[in-house]
Design an enzyme around this catalytic site. Structure first.
Site, PDB file in Angstrom:
ATOM      1  N   GLY A  15      65.374  14.641  -6.876  1.00 47.79           N
ATOM      2  CA  GLY A  15      65.363  14.352  -5.447  1.00 47.79           C
ATOM      3  C   GLY A  15      64.848  15.520  -4.634  1.00 47.79           C
ATOM      4  O   GLY A  15      65.359  15.795  -3.554  1.00 47.79           O
ATOM      5  N   ALA A  80      64.014   6.678  -9.151  1.00 55.45           N
ATOM      6  CA  ALA A  80      65.390   6.435  -9.601  1.00 55.45           C
ATOM      7  C   ALA A  80      65.797   4.969  -9.537  1.00 55.45           C
ATOM      8  O   ALA A  80      66.896   4.618  -9.952  1.00 55.45           O
ATOM      9  CB  ALA A  80      66.347   7.278  -8.753  1.00 55.45           C
ATOM     10  N   LEU A 126      69.496  12.545  -4.131  1.00 55.93           N
ATOM     11  CA  LEU A 126      68.556  11.552  -3.613  1.00 55.93           C
ATOM     12  C   LEU A 126      69.302  10.325  -3.106  1.00 55.93           C
ATOM     13  O   LEU A 126      70.404  10.009  -3.565  1.00 55.93           O
ATOM     14  CB  LEU A 126      67.560  11.158  -4.705  1.00 55.93           C
ATOM     15  CG  LEU A 126      68.100  10.506  -5.975  1.00 55.93           C
ATOM     16  CD1 LEU A 126      68.036   9.000  -5.899  1.00 55.93           C
ATOM     17  CD2 LEU A 126      67.315  11.010  -7.174  1.00 55.93           C
ATOM     18  N   LEU A 175      75.347  14.262  -4.386  1.00 56.76           N
ATOM     19  CA  LEU A 175      75.534  14.617  -2.976  1.00 56.76           C
ATOM     20  C   LEU A 175      76.000  13.409  -2.185  1.00 56.76           C
ATOM     21  O   LEU A 175      75.314  12.376  -2.166  1.00 56.76           O
ATOM     22  CB  LEU A 175      74.203  15.091  -2.386  1.00 56.76           C
ATOM     23  CG  LEU A 175      73.784  16.556  -2.530  1.00 56.76           C
ATOM     24  CD1 LEU A 175      74.668  17.469  -1.707  1.00 56.76           C
ATOM     25  CD2 LEU A 175      73.748  17.036  -3.952  1.00 56.76           C
ATOM     26  N   TYR A 177      78.276  11.902   1.494  1.00 55.32           N
ATOM     27  CA  TYR A 177      78.471  12.152   2.925  1.00 55.32           C
ATOM     28  C   TYR A 177      79.753  11.462   3.370  1.00 55.32           C
ATOM     29  O   TYR A 177      80.157  10.437   2.802  1.00 55.32           O
ATOM     30  CB  TYR A 177      77.236  11.649   3.715  1.00 55.32           C
ATOM     31  CG  TYR A 177      77.372  11.822   5.195  1.00 55.32           C
ATOM     32  CD1 TYR A 177      77.717  13.065   5.741  1.00 55.32           C
ATOM     33  CD2 TYR A 177      77.185  10.742   6.065  1.00 55.32           C
ATOM     34  CE1 TYR A 177      77.868  13.213   7.102  1.00 55.32           C
ATOM     35  CE2 TYR A 177      77.324  10.887   7.430  1.00 55.32           C
ATOM     36  CZ  TYR A 177      77.674  12.131   7.938  1.00 55.32           C
ATOM     37  OH  TYR A 177      77.842  12.279   9.283  1.00 55.32           O
ATOM     38  N   TYR A 187      75.153   4.908  10.180  1.00 53.02           N
ATOM     39  CA  TYR A 187      74.859   5.151   8.760  1.00 53.02           C
ATOM     40  C   TYR A 187      74.933   3.797   8.066  1.00 53.02           C
ATOM     41  O   TYR A 187      75.896   3.480   7.376  1.00 53.02           O
ATOM     42  CB  TYR A 187      75.892   6.128   8.218  1.00 53.02           C
ATOM     43  CG  TYR A 187      75.493   6.869   6.954  1.00 53.02           C
ATOM     44  CD1 TYR A 187      74.628   7.955   7.003  1.00 53.02           C
ATOM     45  CD2 TYR A 187      76.011   6.503   5.713  1.00 53.02           C
ATOM     46  CE1 TYR A 187      74.292   8.645   5.854  1.00 53.02           C
ATOM     47  CE2 TYR A 187      75.683   7.186   4.560  1.00 53.02           C
ATOM     48  CZ  TYR A 187      74.817   8.259   4.638  1.00 53.02           C
ATOM     49  OH  TYR A 187      74.488   8.954   3.503  1.00 53.02           O
ATOM     50  N   SER A 227      67.369  17.103   7.295  1.00 46.81           N
ATOM     51  CA  SER A 227      66.352  16.921   6.250  1.00 46.81           C
ATOM     52  C   SER A 227      65.433  15.779   6.671  1.00 46.81           C
ATOM     53  O   SER A 227      65.695  15.080   7.655  1.00 46.81           O
ATOM     54  CB  SER A 227      67.044  16.549   4.942  1.00 46.81           C
ATOM     55  OG  SER A 227      67.690  15.302   5.125  1.00 46.81           O
ATOM     56  N   ARG A 228      64.415  15.555   5.869  1.00 46.41           N
ATOM     57  CA  ARG A 228      63.517  14.426   6.127  1.00 46.41           C
ATOM     58  C   ARG A 228      64.285  13.094   6.079  1.00 46.41           C
ATOM     59  O   ARG A 228      64.129  12.240   6.939  1.00 46.41           O
ATOM     60  CB  ARG A 228      62.410  14.418   5.070  1.00 46.41           C
ATOM     61  CG  ARG A 228      61.331  13.386   5.301  1.00 46.41           C
ATOM     62  CD  ARG A 228      60.477  13.293   4.064  1.00 46.41           C
ATOM     63  NE  ARG A 228      59.645  14.463   3.890  1.00 46.41           N
ATOM     64  CZ  ARG A 228      58.319  14.455   4.014  1.00 46.41           C
ATOM     65  NH1 ARG A 228      57.690  13.350   4.283  1.00 46.41           N
ATOM     66  NH2 ARG A 228      57.623  15.547   3.836  1.00 46.41           N
ATOM     67  N   ALA A 229      65.161  12.947   5.057  1.00 46.89           N
ATOM     68  CA  ALA A 229      65.918  11.699   4.917  1.00 46.89           C
ATOM     69  C   ALA A 229      66.850  11.510   6.106  1.00 46.89           C
ATOM     70  O   ALA A 229      66.994  10.398   6.634  1.00 46.89           O
ATOM     71  CB  ALA A 229      66.715  11.706   3.615  1.00 46.89           C
TER      72      ALA A 229
HETATM   73  P1  NAD Z   1      65.794  14.709   1.343  1.00 46.81           P
HETATM   74  O1  NAD Z   1      64.835  13.836   2.067  1.00 46.81           O
HETATM   75  O2  NAD Z   1      65.395  16.120   1.127  1.00 46.81           O
HETATM   76  O3  NAD Z   1      66.187  14.153  -0.078  1.00 46.81           O
HETATM   77  C1  NAD Z   1      66.217  12.823  -0.436  1.00 46.81           C
HETATM   78  C2  NAD Z   1      65.268  12.695  -1.599  1.00 46.81           C
HETATM   79  O4  NAD Z   1      65.469  11.432  -2.206  1.00 46.81           O
HETATM   80  C3  NAD Z   1      63.800  12.767  -1.172  1.00 46.81           C
HETATM   81  O5  NAD Z   1      63.133  13.792  -1.887  1.00 46.81           O
HETATM   82  C4  NAD Z   1      63.267  11.407  -1.592  1.00 46.81           C
HETATM   83  O6  NAD Z   1      61.945  11.461  -2.034  1.00 46.81           O
HETATM   84  C5  NAD Z   1      64.223  11.066  -2.723  1.00 46.81           C
HETATM   85  N1  NAD Z   1      64.221   9.652  -3.077  1.00 46.81           N
HETATM   86  C6  NAD Z   1      64.384   8.578  -2.270  1.00 46.81           C
HETATM   87  N2  NAD Z   1      64.301   7.457  -3.009  1.00 46.81           N
HETATM   88  C7  NAD Z   1      64.079   7.827  -4.284  1.00 46.81           C
HETATM   89  C8  NAD Z   1      63.879   7.136  -5.496  1.00 46.81           C
HETATM   90  N3  NAD Z   1      63.881   5.784  -5.552  1.00 46.81           N
HETATM   91  N4  NAD Z   1      63.672   7.845  -6.619  1.00 46.81           N
HETATM   92  C9  NAD Z   1      63.642   9.200  -6.601  1.00 46.81           C
HETATM   93  N5  NAD Z   1      63.824   9.914  -5.484  1.00 46.81           N
HETATM   94  C10 NAD Z   1      64.034   9.227  -4.336  1.00 46.81           C
HETATM   95  O7  NAD Z   1      67.153  14.589   2.149  1.00 46.81           O
HETATM   96  P2  NAD Z   1      68.580  15.235   1.963  1.00 46.81           P
HETATM   97  O8  NAD Z   1      69.280  14.925   3.236  1.00 46.81           O
HETATM   98  O9  NAD Z   1      68.482  16.622   1.515  1.00 46.81           O
HETATM   99  O10 NAD Z   1      69.235  14.322   0.834  1.00 46.81           O
HETATM  100  C11 NAD Z   1      69.676  14.789  -0.430  1.00 46.81           C
HETATM  101  C12 NAD Z   1      71.025  14.173  -0.748  1.00 46.81           C
HETATM  102  O11 NAD Z   1      71.998  14.734   0.145  1.00 46.81           O
HETATM  103  C13 NAD Z   1      71.087  12.657  -0.544  1.00 46.81           C
HETATM  104  O12 NAD Z   1      71.918  12.087  -1.515  1.00 46.81           O
HETATM  105  C14 NAD Z   1      71.751  12.546   0.824  1.00 46.81           C
HETATM  106  O13 NAD Z   1      72.377  11.308   1.037  1.00 46.81           O
HETATM  107  C15 NAD Z   1      72.740  13.680   0.714  1.00 46.81           C
HETATM  108  N6  NAD Z   1      73.334  14.134   1.970  1.00 46.81           N
HETATM  109  C16 NAD Z   1      72.553  14.481   3.014  1.00 46.81           C
HETATM  110  C17 NAD Z   1      73.139  14.885   4.207  1.00 46.81           C
HETATM  111  C18 NAD Z   1      72.303  15.233   5.402  1.00 46.81           C
HETATM  112  O14 NAD Z   1      72.826  15.240   6.516  1.00 46.81           O
HETATM  113  N7  NAD Z   1      71.038  15.551   5.234  1.00 46.81           N
HETATM  114  C19 NAD Z   1      74.539  14.962   4.310  1.00 46.81           C
HETATM  115  C20 NAD Z   1      75.315  14.622   3.198  1.00 46.81           C
HETATM  116  C21 NAD Z   1      74.699  14.201   2.034  1.00 46.81           C
END
Ligand code: NAD
Length: 296
Positions: A15, A80, A126, A175, A177, A187, A227-229
């Site tokens: 991810g 994934a 991810l 990871l 939330y 959400y 993040s981007r997501a």
């Molecule tokens: P991010 O955009 O950096 O990471 C998400 C990644 O998931 C991306 O690289 C995307 O390409 C990948 N992805 C999406 N669908 C996919 C698939 N089918 N197969 C493989 N990869 C796939 O964003 P992030 O916020 O750093 O997210 C990372 C993790 O942290 C996630 O599980 C997210 O839910 C969790 N999280 C994020 C936050 C936040 O506020 N950013 C808070 C708590 C938890």
């Protein structure tokens, strides 16, 4: 001195598609602790991510404390949502972003990891939900199942496929939330359900993978991070501002803080910790009442 030492360990962070995500922060921290790090990248971002890493502008992101450079051992293409190439619809397999990438499914990733000689640390960082901006009340069955498939079952599948390739004493981490255990309006699309499943599955997998292979399975529940997501979900700046205002520690979380916790949980120092959700949220989850005025 009690230091986190991941020397001799091979870590895979699934991810990582840019330098802004928590996955990249975790990859940096694991490398900083001495691990050899590979990443797995969603096919639509795969070529762009590789190009980005080659640009001189990436230098600061790739420079670790002490001046050493983060060298990724491998960047695996990985979607994934699929466990076997036979499960991938023909139109996706033939898509220009997928067709030259070989086996980008979970079993393809496992074969690549086996060819690298196995793994000690796996991080699932991810998530995806096509209807994330819809309230649960308006989420379709397909949208809900897609969220749970990409964001929660994908972790189960990673443990199934990589558990046998992991050396004894290995560590899985994912990871989550707060929305998996509390209501966070906005959400949507089944993402809250996926995070609840991810946390519940981690407990069951900790038992099963612990008994079968001696591996540990833990979760980090991170506070909101830009993040981007997170930007795709919606008002991330407002979420960060609100949480920062109400939390015991009033600064936004950083990818370094999440990365340091991931390095600890993946290390032998955490050999007694499994089946646990660790909050890296500046204490926000402990609050029962939002603070709307200064308190002493
Ligand atoms: P991010 O955009 O950096 O990471 C998400 C990644 O998931 C991306 O690289 C995307 O390409 C990948 N992805 C999406 N669908 C996919 C698939 N089918 N197969 C493989 N990869 C796939 O964003 P992030 O916020 O750093 O997210 C990372 C993790 O942290 C996630 O599980 C997210 O839910 C969790 N999280 C994020 C936050 C936040 O506020 N950013 C808070 C708590 C938890």
């Amino acid at each position: 001195m009690l230091a986190i030492d991941l020397g001799g360990k091979h870590a895979l962070v699934a991810g990582v598609g840019d330098e802004r995500g928590l996955g990249f922060g975790i990859a940096r921290a694991l490398a900083q602790a001495g691990a050899t790090v590979s990443v797995a990248t969603w096919p639509p971002l795969y070529k762009m991510f590789k190009l980005m890493l080659a640009r001189p502008t990436s230098e600061p992101w790739l420079t670790l404390a002490g001046g050493t450079k983060l060298e990724l051992a491998a960047i695996h293409p990985f979607d994934a949502e699929f466990d076997r190439l036979e499960d991938v619809p023909a139109e996706l397999r033939d898509h220009r972003r997928y067709k030259d990438l070989g086996d980008f499914t979970t079993s393809g990733l496992a074969a690549a990891v086996a060819a690298q000689g196995g793994v000690d640390i796996v991080v699932h960082s991810l998530a995806n939900a096509p209807e994330v901006q819809k309230p649960l009340l308006e989420t379709s069955r397909a949208g809900y199942l897609a969220a749970v498939s990409a964001s929660a079952y994908s972790h189960v599948s990673l443990v199934q496929h990589l558990g046998p390739l992991m050396r004894p004493g290995g560590s899985f981490l994912s990871l989550s939330y707060l929305a998996g255990t509390r209501v966070v309006p906005g959400y949507g699309g089944g993402m809250s359900s996926a995070k609840a499943a991810l946390e519940s599955d981690a407990r069951v997998l900790a038992f099963e993978a612990g008994r079968r292979w001696g591996h540990r399975v833990n979760v980090i529940s991170a506070g909101p991070y830009k993040s981007r997501a997170a930007e795709a979900i919606g008002p991330i700046d407002r979420m960060i501002q609100y949480t920062t205002h109400a939390a015991p520690l009033q600064t936004p979380i950083t990818a370094e803080e999440v990365g340091a916790t991931a390095a600890f949980l993946s290390s032998p120092l955490a050999s007694g910790i499994t089946g646990t959700v660790v909050y890296v949220d500046k204490g926000y989850a402990a609050m029962g009442l939002a603070v709307d005025r200064p308190v002493t």
